[in-house]
Design an enzyme around this catalytic site. Sequence first.
Site, PDB file in Angstrom:
ATOM      1  N   ASP A   1      40.796  10.718  57.874  1.00  0.00           N
ATOM      2  CA  ASP A   1      42.195  10.850  57.435  1.00  0.00           C
ATOM      3  C   ASP A   1      43.024  11.591  58.486  1.00  0.00           C
ATOM      4  OD1 ASP A   1      44.314  10.460  55.725  1.00  0.00           O
ATOM      5  OD2 ASP A   1      43.810  12.134  54.398  1.00  0.00           O
TER       6      ASP A   1
ATOM      7  N   GLY B   1      48.156   9.063  60.468  1.00  0.00           N
ATOM      8  CA  GLY B   1      49.609   8.997  60.334  1.00  0.00           C
ATOM      9  C   GLY B   1      50.266  10.299  60.774  1.00  0.00           C
TER      10      GLY B   1
ATOM     11  N   ASN C   1      45.092   1.243  49.955  1.00  0.00           N
ATOM     12  CA  ASN C   1      45.880   1.227  51.189  1.00  0.00           C
ATOM     13  C   ASN C   1      46.732  -0.045  51.341  1.00  0.00           C
ATOM     14  OD1 ASN C   1      43.345   3.006  53.118  1.00  0.00           O
ATOM     15  ND2 ASN C   1      45.189   3.826  52.150  1.00  0.00           N
TER      16      ASN C   1
ATOM     17  N   ARG D   1      35.538  15.111  55.575  1.00  0.00           N
ATOM     18  CA  ARG D   1      36.911  14.635  55.451  1.00  0.00           C
ATOM     19  C   ARG D   1      37.756  15.371  56.466  1.00  0.00           C
ATOM     20  NH1 ARG D   1      40.499  12.386  50.579  1.00  0.00           N
ATOM     21  NH2 ARG D   1      42.285  11.869  51.866  1.00  0.00           N
TER      22      ARG D   1
ATOM     23  N   ARG E   1      40.289  16.101  48.286  1.00  0.00           N
ATOM     24  CA  ARG E   1      40.070  15.076  47.257  1.00  0.00           C
ATOM     25  C   ARG E   1      39.187  13.978  47.830  1.00  0.00           C
ATOM     26  NH1 ARG E   1      45.923  14.748  48.027  1.00  0.00           N
ATOM     27  NH2 ARG E   1      46.394  13.224  49.643  1.00  0.00           N
TER      28      ARG E   1
ATOM     29  N   SER F   1      39.609  10.580  47.037  1.00  0.00           N
ATOM     30  CA  SER F   1      40.373   9.341  47.260  1.00  0.00           C
ATOM     31  C   SER F   1      39.566   8.064  46.990  1.00  0.00           C
ATOM     32  CB  SER F   1      40.945   9.323  48.681  1.00  0.00           C
ATOM     33  OG  SER F   1      41.767  10.450  48.914  1.00  0.00           O
TER      34      SER F   1
ATOM     35  N   GLU G   1      26.856  17.010  50.174  1.00  0.00           N
ATOM     36  CA  GLU G   1      27.498  18.224  50.687  1.00  0.00           C
ATOM     37  C   GLU G   1      28.838  17.844  51.318  1.00  0.00           C
ATOM     38  OE1 GLU G   1      26.435  21.301  50.328  1.00  0.00           O
ATOM     39  OE2 GLU G   1      24.607  20.647  49.306  1.00  0.00           O
TER      40      GLU G   1
HETATM   41  C1  IPE Z   1      41.635   7.611  52.333  1.00  0.00           C
HETATM   42  O1  IPE Z   1      42.747   8.128  52.951  1.00  0.00           O
HETATM   43  C2  IPE Z   1      41.384   6.204  52.824  1.00  0.00           C
HETATM   44  C3  IPE Z   1      40.898   6.088  54.191  1.00  0.00           C
HETATM   45  C4  IPE Z   1      40.656   7.074  54.993  1.00  0.00           C
HETATM   46  C5  IPE Z   1      40.673   4.744  54.656  1.00  0.00           C
HETATM   47  P1  IPE Z   1      44.190   8.049  52.271  1.00  0.00           P
HETATM   48  O2  IPE Z   1      45.138   8.643  53.230  1.00  0.00           O
HETATM   49  O3  IPE Z   1      44.467   6.662  51.820  1.00  0.00           O
HETATM   50  O4  IPE Z   1      43.997   8.963  50.988  1.00  0.00           O
HETATM   51  P2  IPE Z   1      45.099   9.674  50.080  1.00  0.00           P
HETATM   52  O5  IPE Z   1      46.112   8.625  49.714  1.00  0.00           O
HETATM   53  O6  IPE Z   1      45.719  10.760  50.898  1.00  0.00           O
HETATM   54  O7  IPE Z   1      44.346  10.218  48.908  1.00  0.00           O
HETATM   55  C1  IPE Z   2      43.721   7.453  57.537  1.00  0.00           C
HETATM   56  O1  IPE Z   2      44.847   8.036  58.094  1.00  0.00           O
HETATM   57  C2  IPE Z   2      43.586   5.999  57.912  1.00  0.00           C
HETATM   58  C3  IPE Z   2      43.802   5.061  56.798  1.00  0.00           C
HETATM   59  C4  IPE Z   2      44.038   5.398  55.553  1.00  0.00           C
HETATM   60  C5  IPE Z   2      43.758   3.653  57.119  1.00  0.00           C
HETATM   61  P1  IPE Z   2      46.239   8.029  57.333  1.00  0.00           P
HETATM   62  O2  IPE Z   2      47.015   6.846  57.816  1.00  0.00           O
HETATM   63  O3  IPE Z   2      46.049   8.117  55.875  1.00  0.00           O
HETATM   64  O4  IPE Z   2      46.892   9.362  57.893  1.00  0.00           O
HETATM   65  P2  IPE Z   2      47.886  10.327  57.093  1.00  0.00           P
HETATM   66  O5  IPE Z   2      47.186  10.765  55.866  1.00  0.00           O
HETATM   67  O6  IPE Z   2      49.125   9.539  56.813  1.00  0.00           O
HETATM   68  O7  IPE Z   2      48.126  11.428  58.063  1.00  0.00           O
HETATM   69 MG    MG Z   3      45.922   9.734  54.640  1.00  0.00          MG
END
Ligand code: IPE
Ligand code: IPE
Ligand code: MG
Length: 251
Positions: free
Chosen positions: A27, A30, A75, A195, A201, A203, A214
């Site tokens: 994660d 973005g 997603n 994570r 969480r 997710s 763990e």
């Molecule tokens: C979980 O990350 C899914 C992946 C890493 C592919 P998200 O960014 O989608 O999770 P939330 O929405 O913050 O719970």
């Molecule tokens: C995880 O990074 C990758 C995917 C869910 C595909 P994010 O794209 O969720 O990154 P943030 O949470 O917006 O920073």
């Molecule tokens: Mg994310």
Amino acid sequence: MTTPAEKAIAAGLDPNRIPKHIAIIMDGNGRWAKERGLSRLAGHIQGYSTVRTVVEAAVDFGVQALTLYTFSSENWNRPKEEVEGIMRLIAEAARKELDDLMKQGVRLIVSGRLSELPEDVQDSLACDMERTRQNSVMTLNLAVNYGGRREIVDAVQNIAALVAKGELAPEDIDDKVIAENLYTPQLPDPDMLIRTAGELRVSNFLLWQIAYTEIWVTQDLWPDFTRDDFIRAISDYQKRIRKFGKTADQV
Ligand code: IPE
Ligand code: IPE
Ligand code: MG
């Protein structure tokens, strides 16, 4: 040639307590991009390079299975442009990485509802799965279009079909039957769940399988995650006492 045990020792790890199966919620792509004023897709592209680093490190230390949360069933609700970009990236990466997967002896498997993915993504993943099926150094499990609840729903449907056909009695449904009907019956439950990017969480990831896993969370964003961070995670894991419900004295 250096063995995984020797590499683990050189990294300060106990070679006898390397987690067999590590799962990662990758994660923060973005946020990494936003901090730099880049498009979210630029973050995913950078995240892909971290995947390469972590796969290599996992192979080095003798991890047997690595499950990467690549795209969740939720997603799809992201902007169309981002979803299309991620799908393109997965298809391209699958084509580009085949040679390295072969060299590393890594078997690729995918969990999630594959039939709902764009055709070129399905094709390139299917090609890698077929070509790498004999590899036995490590299994790389990409969770693509994956949802933990859906996985359980799919398992329940399989099991119900067996019951309807008279091949299974309801009273014979136990933990083992459920586990065997999940997407990856061949993998042990993850020993450790990493994570990145700090959210506390799960997710919708591996809901059944992480019952006694763990959990290790870092604030680092996935594109910033390094080999040293991976070593730190395993090192922390090695200090934990896994009790599985018993007392500390019993284990
Ligand atoms: C979980 O990350 C899914 C992946 C890493 C592919 P998200 O960014 O989608 O999770 P939330 O929405 O913050 O719970
Ligand atoms: C995880 O990074 C990758 C995917 C869910 C595909 P994010 O794209 O969720 O990154 P943030 O949470 O917006 O920073
Ligand atoms: Mg994310």
